[in-house]
Scaffold this active site. Sequence first.
Site, mmCIF file in Angstrom:
data_model
loop_
_atom_site.group_PDB
_atom_site.id
_atom_site.type_symbol
_atom_site.label_atom_id
_atom_site.label_comp_id
_atom_site.label_asym_id
_atom_site.label_seq_id
_atom_site.Cartn_x
_atom_site.Cartn_y
_atom_site.Cartn_z
ATOM 1 C CG ASP A 238 -16.689 23.543 -90.877
ATOM 2 O OD1 ASP A 238 -17.599 22.692 -90.761
ATOM 3 O OD2 ASP A 238 -15.918 23.589 -91.849
ATOM 4 C CE LYS B 244 -16.838 16.241 -96.650
ATOM 5 N NZ LYS B 244 -16.886 17.472 -97.430
#
Length: 399
Positions: free
Chosen positions: A188, A213
């Site tokens: 990730d 994000k």
Amino acid sequence: MTNDPHWQEDTRVLHGDSHLSRRESDHKSVVPPIYYSATFAAADAAEFADMANTPRHAAYYTRYGNPVHERVAAIVAALEHTETALVTASGMSAISTSVLALLKAGDHVIAQSRHYMSTTKLFDEVLPRFGVEATLVEQGDMEAFARAIKPNTRLIMVETPANPTLTITDLAAVAALAKAHGITTIADNTFASPLNQKPHDAGIDIVVHSATKYLGGHHDITAGVVCCSHALAEIIWKMHTTLGSVLSPMDAWLLLRGLRTLPVRMARLNATALALADWLQAQPQIERIWYPGLASHPQHALAARQMTGFGAVIAFAVRGGYEATSHFVAQLELATHAVSLGGVESLVVHTAAMWAGTMNEAQMIAAGIEPNFVRFSVGLEHVEDLKADIAAALAASVS
Ligand SMILES: Cc1ncc(COP(=O)(O)O)c(C=O)c1O
């Protein structure tokens, strides 16, 4: 125009999808249109058969793919140095779809003791229900990864940097260990962004992002991306068409627009966060600070080895406990008290406040939730304005 491998990243985000241009059919618009269509027409039976039987066709049925997804995927894959990428409806769908695609009952998976909380739930609560056993290890401890390997270990999942203290995992070491045992790896890369860290270059097979994000960058969409080889993408895509966590064409288009400015945003975010972290660690009201770009971070050397920038997230502890921290966060005028990170405006989270309704301060400490812990996601505000805002809030909250 081709997706030139020699282009710099600033150019890739603007032209990495130009080879997909369909300008003849969209009136030569400079900006690609949003293909707001659930389904796409075939000219004849032969074309229909081709559309139906080509895996990951970009214009057959939107759950299978959409031309805007294809553009996003081309750019993110070019940034992550992977053969291809898949676009999903959220970071969690990118993670859960990839993990579910690669595991079956009887398999074993290794993950970190600290992951984004829903990722932890996937390994802790969801997979055991389907006969997959997970071992969670301390991410800084390579021996722990090695010890956890079993004959049926199929997958190792890592996340770096990770909440709450921006802990770093050695990507190259995990990749080498996994390769030696024929185990697939997923990283990730949300907290780093593809501009600051390239897990695939370190040997990781699959790179996932919460595109909610930095990639989207404006706190206006949820989205996810999976970057990997063509072979893995086809396996994950099949699971994706079954689970069906499809990103809407509109949100894919907003993600595409966000990507166009990713390098300039990241350069500014990295610089502002480093300067702010350096300033924060000198403030008497700050008890402790964690930022991978500071020499004071316990894993700074490792971070500096595998990252080219350190991102926008700073964690720190305010002197004075829960009440003072709560007051400090409430006094901030430029940073909004909200979860998430990586967007244009600063966000701040008083971590312990999430548990305030169910635990008192002593119970929080016993549970390892530091009551004075703050996560600050730096935005594009000017660094001097952020300093002034934080200084005023600290002065009003900490004696
Ligand atoms: C590191 C990390 N991974 C995954 C996710 C999940 O992403 P999403 O909220 O887009 O599902 C988040 C969300 O905060 C995250 O911080």
